[in-house]
Write a protein that holds these residues in place. Structure first.
Motif, PDB file in Angstrom:
ATOM      1  N   CYS A 206       0.860  -1.186   0.000  1.00 25.05           N
ATOM      2  CA  CYS A 206       0.000   0.000   0.000  1.00 25.05           C
ATOM      3  C   CYS A 206       0.889   1.226   0.000  1.00 25.05           C
ATOM      4  CB  CYS A 206      -0.884   0.031   1.247  1.00 25.05           C
ATOM      5  SG  CYS A 206      -2.305  -1.030   1.123  1.00 25.05           S
ATOM      6  N   ARG A 207       0.538   2.193  -0.827  1.00 22.89           N
ATOM      7  CA  ARG A 207       1.277   3.458  -0.839  1.00 22.89           C
ATOM      8  C   ARG A 207       0.306   4.572  -0.481  1.00 22.89           C
ATOM      9  NH1 ARG A 207       4.317   4.609  -6.020  1.00 22.89           N
ATOM     10  NH2 ARG A 207       2.265   5.082  -6.791  1.00 22.89           N
ATOM     11  N   TYR A 208       0.683   5.315   0.568  1.00 24.65           N
ATOM     12  CA  TYR A 208      -0.144   6.426   1.033  1.00 24.65           C
ATOM     13  C   TYR A 208       0.005   7.616   0.101  1.00 24.65           C
ATOM     14  CZ  TYR A 208      -0.306   3.810   5.389  1.00 24.65           C
ATOM     15  OH  TYR A 208      -0.496   2.833   6.326  1.00 24.65           O
ATOM     16  N   GLY A 209      -1.119   8.167  -0.307  1.00 21.14           N
ATOM     17  CA  GLY A 209      -1.139   9.384  -1.103  1.00 21.14           C
ATOM     18  C   GLY A 209      -1.917  10.446  -0.358  1.00 21.14           C
TER      19      GLY A 209
ATOM     20  N   LEU B 157      -0.603  -0.589  11.146  1.00 20.75           N
ATOM     21  CA  LEU B 157      -1.941  -0.139  11.542  1.00 20.75           C
ATOM     22  C   LEU B 157      -1.881   1.250  12.164  1.00 20.75           C
ATOM     23  CD1 LEU B 157      -4.956  -0.602  11.915  1.00 20.75           C
ATOM     24  CD2 LEU B 157      -4.430  -1.836  14.017  1.00 20.75           C
ATOM     25  N   THR B 158      -0.883   1.505  12.993  1.00 17.22           N
ATOM     26  CA  THR B 158      -0.724   2.834  13.596  1.00 17.22           C
ATOM     27  C   THR B 158      -0.523   3.891  12.516  1.00 17.22           C
ATOM     28  OG1 THR B 158       0.239   1.844  15.572  1.00 17.22           O
ATOM     29  CG2 THR B 158       0.646   4.188  15.225  1.00 17.22           C
ATOM     30  N   GLY B 159       0.313   3.596  11.536  1.00 18.57           N
ATOM     31  CA  GLY B 159       0.524   4.528  10.428  1.00 18.57           C
ATOM     32  C   GLY B 159      -0.734   4.740   9.607  1.00 18.57           C
ATOM     33  N   PHE B 160      -1.491   3.673   9.381  1.00 15.72           N
ATOM     34  CA  PHE B 160      -2.737   3.773   8.626  1.00 15.72           C
ATOM     35  C   PHE B 160      -3.750   4.656   9.348  1.00 15.72           C
ATOM     36  CE2 PHE B 160      -7.029   2.017   7.810  1.00 15.72           C
ATOM     37  CZ  PHE B 160      -7.131   2.331   6.462  1.00 15.72           C
ATOM     38  N   LEU B 161      -3.902   4.456  10.654  1.00 13.65           N
ATOM     39  CA  LEU B 161      -4.839   5.277  11.432  1.00 13.65           C
ATOM     40  C   LEU B 161      -4.413   6.734  11.447  1.00 13.65           C
ATOM     41  CD1 LEU B 161      -5.497   2.841  14.418  1.00 13.65           C
ATOM     42  CD2 LEU B 161      -6.987   3.309  12.443  1.00 13.65           C
ATOM     43  N   SER B 162      -3.120   6.968  11.539  1.00 13.44           N
ATOM     44  CA  SER B 162      -2.608   8.339  11.492  1.00 13.44           C
ATOM     45  C   SER B 162      -2.893   8.974  10.134  1.00 13.44           C
ATOM     46  CB  SER B 162      -1.110   8.331  11.781  1.00 13.44           C
ATOM     47  OG  SER B 162      -0.574   9.613  11.653  1.00 13.44           O
ATOM     48  N   TRP B 163      -2.699   8.224   9.065  1.00  5.14           N
ATOM     49  CA  TRP B 163      -2.973   8.729   7.718  1.00  5.14           C
ATOM     50  C   TRP B 163      -4.449   9.071   7.562  1.00  5.14           C
ATOM     51  CZ3 TRP B 163      -5.976   6.337   3.851  1.00  5.14           C
ATOM     52  CH2 TRP B 163      -5.903   6.935   2.588  1.00  5.14           C
ATOM     53  N   MET B 164      -5.329   8.207   8.108  1.00  4.34           N
ATOM     54  CA  MET B 164      -6.766   8.461   8.000  1.00  4.34           C
ATOM     55  C   MET B 164      -7.181   9.730   8.728  1.00  4.34           C
ATOM     56  SD  MET B 164      -8.853   4.892   8.334  1.00  4.34           S
ATOM     57  CE  MET B 164     -10.368   5.785   8.588  1.00  4.34           C
ATOM     58  N   GLU B 165      -6.583   9.987   9.887  1.00  5.97           N
ATOM     59  CA  GLU B 165      -6.993  11.119  10.715  1.00  5.97           C
ATOM     60  C   GLU B 165      -6.354  12.432  10.297  1.00  5.97           C
ATOM     61  OE1 GLU B 165      -6.060   9.824  14.627  1.00  5.97           O
ATOM     62  OE2 GLU B 165      -7.641   8.310  14.646  1.00  5.97           O
ATOM     63  N   SER B 166      -5.257  12.374   9.579  1.00  3.66           N
ATOM     64  CA  SER B 166      -4.582  13.609   9.175  1.00  3.66           C
ATOM     65  C   SER B 166      -5.145  14.110   7.860  1.00  3.66           C
ATOM     66  CB  SER B 166      -3.079  13.364   9.052  1.00  3.66           C
ATOM     67  OG  SER B 166      -2.828  12.477   7.986  1.00  3.66           O
ATOM     68  N   MET B 167      -4.843  15.350   7.555  1.00  5.10           N
ATOM     69  CA  MET B 167      -5.290  15.947   6.303  1.00  5.10           C
ATOM     70  C   MET B 167      -4.161  16.827   5.767  1.00  5.10           C
ATOM     71  SD  MET B 167      -8.687  18.210   5.532  1.00  5.10           S
ATOM     72  CE  MET B 167      -9.745  17.081   6.379  1.00  5.10           C
ATOM     73  N   PRO B 168      -3.840  16.724   4.495  1.00  9.11           N
ATOM     74  CA  PRO B 168      -2.771  17.551   3.951  1.00  9.11           C
ATOM     75  C   PRO B 168      -3.080  19.040   4.094  1.00  9.11           C
ATOM     76  CG  PRO B 168      -3.467  15.896   2.363  1.00  9.11           C
ATOM     77  CD  PRO B 168      -4.421  15.842   3.504  1.00  9.11           C
ATOM     78  N   PRO B 169      -2.063  19.873   4.287  1.00 10.56           N
ATOM     79  CA  PRO B 169      -2.291  21.313   4.407  1.00 10.56           C
ATOM     80  C   PRO B 169      -2.994  21.872   3.178  1.00 10.56           C
ATOM     81  CG  PRO B 169       0.003  20.758   4.846  1.00 10.56           C
ATOM     82  CD  PRO B 169      -0.659  19.515   4.363  1.00 10.56           C
TER      83      PRO B 169
END
Length: 154
Positions: A61-64, A136-148
């Motif tokens: 999986c690659r986070y975008g 999983l920790t990284g995935f949850l962080s990615w879900m909760e964050s939003m790009p500037p």
């Protein structure tokens, strides 16, 4: 008699070279995906679907900024096979893998879906992602964050 043997040798050599080229292309693809960063190993499936999509598949999986791209591990395709949109993505549930699923024992299965237009959360999972605790920790962080500078209306 010697001519058919010579043809067989060349045909076998061509097959071996093709197999080596495919393996090298797959390894190069994996290296390029990992080199870009934001890439983790996980398993993906679509519950309720038949065939390949309904069974667990290992991949990267690659986070975008707007979606999560999933690349199958055993492929040379340069584009993601599945893209999970970040907009409206919600966790429906979590569970431990069942023994019949043949997943590693250190993974957690996260059931995800997308919120409806009226904001209601889905009752059933549209996708399942199996990943270890660090991922999983990284995935949850990615879900909760939003790009500037992003203004998403859920």
């Amino acid at each position: 008699m010697e001519q058919p043997l010579e043809f067989l040798r060349w045909a076998l050599l061509a097959l071996v070279l093709c197999a080596v080229a495919v393996v090298c292309a797959g390894l190069l693809r994996r290296r390029l995906l990992l080199r870009r960063g934001g890439t983790v190993e996980c398993h993906l499936r679509s519950p309720g679907m038949r065939g390949r999509r309904g069974s667990w598949r290992i991949g990267l999986c690659r986070y975008g900024s707007e979606n999560l791209g999933w690349f199958p591990a055993f492929s040379i395709r340069p584009r993601p096979t599945a893209e999970l949109s970040r907009r409206g993505l919600v966790i429906v549930g979590r569970r431990s893998p069942e023994p019949a699923e043949h997943l590693p024992s250190d993974v957690t299965v996260v059931q995800v879906g997308w919120a409806a237009q009226d904001g209601r959360e889905p009752k059933t999972a549209e996708m399942e992602i199996a990943m270890n605790d660090a991922t999983l920790t990284g995935f949850l962080s990615w879900m909760e964050s939003m790009p500037p500078g992003t203004r998403w209306e859920a």
